[in-house]
Structure formats: C-alpha cells, structure tokens
Write a protein that holds these residues in place. Structure first.
Motif, PDB file in Angstrom:
ATOM      1  N   PRO A 182       9.332  47.980 -59.422  1.00 41.58           N
ATOM      2  CA  PRO A 182       8.507  49.058 -59.971  1.00 41.58           C
ATOM      3  C   PRO A 182       7.031  48.942 -59.604  1.00 41.58           C
ATOM      4  O   PRO A 182       6.381  49.942 -59.299  1.00 41.58           O
ATOM      5  N   MET A 183       6.514  47.724 -59.586  1.00 43.42           N
ATOM      6  CA  MET A 183       5.090  47.564 -59.251  1.00 43.42           C
ATOM      7  C   MET A 183       4.826  47.984 -57.808  1.00 43.42           C
ATOM      8  O   MET A 183       3.875  48.682 -57.497  1.00 43.42           O
ATOM      9  N   GLU A 184       5.717  47.520 -56.917  1.00 40.79           N
ATOM     10  CA  GLU A 184       5.511  47.843 -55.503  1.00 40.79           C
ATOM     11  C   GLU A 184       5.745  49.324 -55.243  1.00 40.79           C
ATOM     12  O   GLU A 184       5.060  49.934 -54.425  1.00 40.79           O
TER      13      GLU A 184
ATOM     14  N   GLN B 200      -1.683  47.570 -66.866  1.00 40.80           N
ATOM     15  CA  GLN B 200      -1.420  48.796 -67.645  1.00 40.80           C
ATOM     16  C   GLN B 200      -0.115  48.666 -68.423  1.00 40.80           C
ATOM     17  O   GLN B 200       0.002  49.097 -69.562  1.00 40.80           O
ATOM     18  N   ARG B 201       0.869  48.018 -67.782  1.00 32.72           N
ATOM     19  CA  ARG B 201       2.178  47.943 -68.430  1.00 32.72           C
ATOM     20  C   ARG B 201       2.222  46.925 -69.572  1.00 32.72           C
ATOM     21  O   ARG B 201       3.157  46.948 -70.367  1.00 32.72           O
ATOM     22  N   ILE B 202       1.240  46.032 -69.648  1.00 26.46           N
ATOM     23  CA  ILE B 202       1.277  45.063 -70.760  1.00 26.46           C
ATOM     24  C   ILE B 202       0.143  45.323 -71.751  1.00 26.46           C
ATOM     25  O   ILE B 202      -0.174  44.483 -72.571  1.00 26.46           O
ATOM     26  N   GLU B 203      -0.420  46.523 -71.658  1.00 28.02           N
ATOM     27  CA  GLU B 203      -1.510  46.909 -72.557  1.00 28.02           C
ATOM     28  C   GLU B 203      -1.130  46.694 -74.039  1.00 28.02           C
ATOM     29  O   GLU B 203      -1.941  46.258 -74.839  1.00 28.02           O
TER      30      GLU B 203
ATOM     31  N   PRO C 250       6.027  32.980 -70.426  1.00 28.44           N
ATOM     32  CA  PRO C 250       5.523  34.306 -70.011  1.00 28.44           C
ATOM     33  C   PRO C 250       6.611  35.243 -69.503  1.00 28.44           C
ATOM     34  O   PRO C 250       6.412  36.451 -69.482  1.00 28.44           O
ATOM     35  N   THR C 251       7.750  34.684 -69.075  1.00 25.12           N
ATOM     36  CA  THR C 251       8.800  35.588 -68.573  1.00 25.12           C
ATOM     37  C   THR C 251       9.683  36.111 -69.714  1.00 25.12           C
ATOM     38  O   THR C 251      10.627  36.858 -69.473  1.00 25.12           O
ATOM     39  N   ASP C 252       9.368  35.714 -70.953  1.00 31.37           N
ATOM     40  CA  ASP C 252      10.103  36.235 -72.101  1.00 31.37           C
ATOM     41  C   ASP C 252       9.978  37.769 -72.144  1.00 31.37           C
ATOM     42  O   ASP C 252       8.917  38.318 -71.843  1.00 31.37           O
ATOM     43  N   ASP C 253      11.061  38.421 -72.537  1.00 26.24           N
ATOM     44  CA  ASP C 253      11.085  39.900 -72.558  1.00 26.24           C
ATOM     45  C   ASP C 253       9.946  40.506 -73.366  1.00 26.24           C
ATOM     46  O   ASP C 253       9.510  41.618 -73.115  1.00 26.24           O
TER      47      ASP C 253
ATOM     48  N   GLY D 152       5.765  41.796 -69.703  1.00 22.64           N
ATOM     49  CA  GLY D 152       6.458  42.828 -68.936  1.00 22.64           C
ATOM     50  C   GLY D 152       7.578  42.129 -68.194  1.00 22.64           C
ATOM     51  O   GLY D 152       7.323  41.366 -67.274  1.00 22.64           O
ATOM     52  N   LYS D 153       8.831  42.389 -68.639  1.00 21.73           N
ATOM     53  CA  LYS D 153       9.971  41.647 -68.117  1.00 21.73           C
ATOM     54  C   LYS D 153      10.035  41.705 -66.586  1.00 21.73           C
ATOM     55  O   LYS D 153      10.158  40.687 -65.919  1.00 21.73           O
TER      56      LYS D 153
END
Ligand SMILES: N[C@@H](CCC(=O)N[C@@H](CS)C(=O)NCC(=O)O)C(=O)O
Length: 417
Positions: free
Chosen positions: A123-125, A325-328, A362-365, A369-370
């Motif tokens: 999604p980011m790319e 933006q996605r982890i706002e 940090p990789t926790d859901d 941001g998963k």
C-alpha cells in the motif's frame, strides 16, 4: 523486407514496433518465444529480455525503444526520427521520458494484478507510485498544452513509442479522476488513435472508470462488510434465543493496550514540546536524557527492508509521509525521526529511530500500522549503549555520523511528534 520480432504474444512493447512497421511499410513477422530465452539467442541478447528484433541480415536489435527507432528510421524520407538535429534530440528526450518515468510505476501498480505470484502489492509503494505517475502525466500535459505531438509538428517515433504505454495506463491505472486532470494528454491520445496506423495496432480502447487498485480495494471492503453483516446476523440470532438473552449492555470502546500501562514520569507531550521549541543538541537532548523513563518507554531503530529497490529520494520521502499519516491515530504513544539517505539513482535508504510507549513490539497490529511496520526491520536500542545513544541523538538532530545506520549521506528527514 521481413523483420522478425521475438516476443510472447500481446506484448505492449511489440505494439510500438508494429505501428512503426505500418508507417514505413516493413513486414514484421512475430516469432513467439517462451521465457527464459534459450539457444544461441541467449548469448546475443543482453539479459535475455524480449522483445528483440532480428533484421534481414540476422543482426539483433534489443530493447523495444531501439527496435521502434530502428524500424522508424528505415524510411528516411518519412522523418519519423525528427527532421532537424534539435528535433532528433527532442525525440530522444521523449523516448527516455517514456522509459525512465512513465513505465516505472508498472511494477507497483500493474504487475501485482496480472502476476500476483511474482509481484506483491504494497500500500505504501502503491500510493507513492500513483502520486509519481500523476506528476509525470501532468508534466506531459503541460508540454502538450501547446504542442500537437511530442517532438515535432508531425508524428515521430516518440509518439509511436508512448501510445501503447498510455493505452495501458488509461485502461488499467488512471481512472476518470486522473484523466480529467490531463485534458491535453487525452486530446493527444485521441488524435493519435484517430490515425489508421495507430488504430490498426492498438484496436479498441477501453478507458477504465477506476484503477485496478481502486477496484481491488473496493472488493476487499465489500468482502469485509459482508463478513461483518454475517457476524451481526449470527449475533442477532443468538440474542433472539429467549432463555440465554442477557440484558443489553452498552459496550464500551476497548482501551488501547498501551493505555493500561502504569503511569510514567516521562511525559511524552512535554518531550515533544521540548523538542519543538528548543535547539535539539544543546537543550532538547539533555532534557531527554534527564527525564527519559526506561521502564515506560523503549527506543527502537527501524530500517526499510527494501532499500535496494528505492530509486528516488522524493519517493522514499513519500513512503515515510504516507506511513506517518496512517499511524496518526496512535501518535500520542510515539515520537519518531525517519530519514532518507543517499541520492536518486545512486542508492537511497530509509531508516529511523523511535521512542515508543511501553515494550510492545512495533510490528504488533495495534501500533505502527500492520502493513507498514512489516516493511521494516526493527531493533531495540538502549541509551546505556554509547553507540545507540549517539545514533538516537543523530536521528533527533538530523545530523551527525549516523554510524552503523547508513553509509550514505543524509538527504532529508521527517519527524512524527
Ligand atoms: N526495457 C526493455 C524491457 C524488456 C523486458 O523487461 N522484457 C520482459 C518481458 S516484458 C522480459 O523479457 N522478461 C523476462 C526476463 O526478465 O527474463 C524493453 O523495452 O524491451
């Protein structure tokens, strides 16, 4: 004159050659090949890519732009390569534009839909590739505001080369929303499609209303909504059973796991104020070391896993912005400096340093941001280690040696605070 073009069927890159062949009146025989190519051709075609052209005397021309250039030049009187020296240079500019900028979004925006086994969506790319493509199309639109064709007053090989690529973009990637922003490109596209040689090869154009990415996202959304409705229905059925029905309780929104931690003396908001309002090295960092709570917060180093695929610094910066933006919604638990190192075309890297509430991975859901966090390698840092401490300071200050993090020069930084 018979030329042989080797490729698999319906290759967009072969269409360029076919249009040029119609213009110059050359016969083009298509030789189907399966990949990877084998036999003596393997030695004659660098990297073994298709299409490649075999001329009448058996010479090989590889790269589709060189092939269309070669064929277009077979009739010098047609001036498909440009008339003047300047026009010829402009033709090369646009050929390069197609290959270097217009098609570069395909591996991200197109291939995962057609070859999901070989290309994964990210999604980011995707977001960054869509923004990049729009920029390239708008620049093309600006040029075509007062030009009928790309490089000359007449059709040249540049127009022939770009058309199959544009067709692919308009049929699969650029929906109504994008096309409405580039009216001059659309006029150019229709002008070329109005010519018999283009129309004969490119056939019917089925402009997409929505991009493949939008369609996929909508399908996923619809599937999720259907699952939710199904669950709600099942729940309703259970509730309807008379005996077991408990009194309806107002359900409270579950707390974020980090809100359940014991209070910390390190006040994140105060740190953010210190960082924003003071010089970093002389004031903010000493405040940090005096007040940091090792029990309540953790330092993390992150490095993008696919640094060797990054091409442009601005695209890398867009990846970071999108992630932020996605982890706002969890910003209050975080403070991060994520930076771009290197130069476009020479090697680009993304890495960063975070302060994160608690010890949650940090990789926790629930946290970074998963999907986004999975694109990074994560390492816990400690300010007790001199090297880690120096690194934390460099990332906060946006300068320094960044020792052990990146060999490349600092390019630009982003702070989430
Ligand atoms: N820039 C080249 C790209 C050629 C290319 O990537 N060809 C792909 C198929 S479209 C290929 O041969 N892939 C097989 C492989 O890499 O082994 C051109 O325009 O001809």
């Amino acid at each position: 004159m018979v030329l042989k073009i080797h490729s698999y069927p319906n290759n967009d890159r072969v269409m360029r050659a076919k249009i040029a062949a119609l213009y110059v009146g050359a016969e083009l025989e298509e030789i189907p090949v399966s990949l990877p190519i084998s036999g003596d051709m393997k030695e004659r075609v660098p990297l073994g890519k298709v299409p490649f052209l075999e001329t009448e005397d058996g010479s090989i021309v590889f790269e589709s732009l060189a092939i269309v250039y070669y064929i277009s030049g077979l009739r010098a009187d047609m001036d498909l390569l440009g008339r003047s020296h300047l026009e010829k240079a402009r033709v090369v500019s646009w050929l390069s534009y197609v290959e270097a900028y217009l098609s570069t979004s395909f591996p991200t925006l197109l291939f995962p839909h057609f070859r999901p086994d070989n290309f994964k969506t990210n999604p980011m790319e995707e977001k960054s590739a869509e923004e990049g493509l729009l920029k390239v199309l708008k620049a093309l639109d600006a040029h075509l505001t007062d030009h009928t064709y790309l490089a000359s007053e007449r059709v040249t090989v540049a127009d022939i080369a770009i058309m199959p690529t544009l067709k692919r973009v308009f049929e699969n990637i650029a929906g109504d929303d994008v096309r409405s922003q580039i009216p001059h490109v659309m006029r150019f596209f229709n002008t070329c499609m109005g010519k018999a040689n283009f129309a004969a090869v490119l056939g019917e154009v089925k402009l997409c209303e929505k991009s493949l990415r939008q369609k996929r996202d909508e399908q996923v959304k619809a599937k999720k909504a259907a699952e939710k409705a199904e669950k709600a229905k099942a729940k309703e059925a259970t509730a309807a059973q008379p005996a077991a029905a408990p009194p309806a309780e107002k359900k409270e929104k579950p707390k974020h796991p980090l809100d359940l931690l014991p209070p910390s003396p390190f006040v994140m908001d105060e740190w953010k104020r210190q960082y924003s309002n003071n010089d970093t090295r002389p004031v903010a960092l000493p405040w940090l070391w005096e007040n940091f709570d090792k029990e309540g917060y953790t330092f993390w180093f992150c490095k993008y896993k696919y640094n060797d695929e990054l091409q442009k610094t601005f695209m890398a910066a867009n990846l970071i912005t999108g992630w932020f933006q996605r982890i706002e919604h969890v910003r209050k638990y975080l403070f991060g400096n994520v930076h771009v190192f290197g130069k476009s075309g020479e090697g680009v890297e993304i890495s960063g340093v975070w302060i994160i509430r608690g010890t949650m991975d940090p990789t926790d859901d629930n946290l970074m941001g998963k999907d986004d966090a999975a694109y990074y390698d994560w390492r816990k840092m400690t300010s007790d280690d001199a090297a880690d401490k120096a690194l934390i300071e460099d990332y906060c200050a946006w300068d320094g040696e960044f020792k052990g993090a990146s060999e490349l020069e600092f390019n630009q930084g982003k702070t989430l605070k």
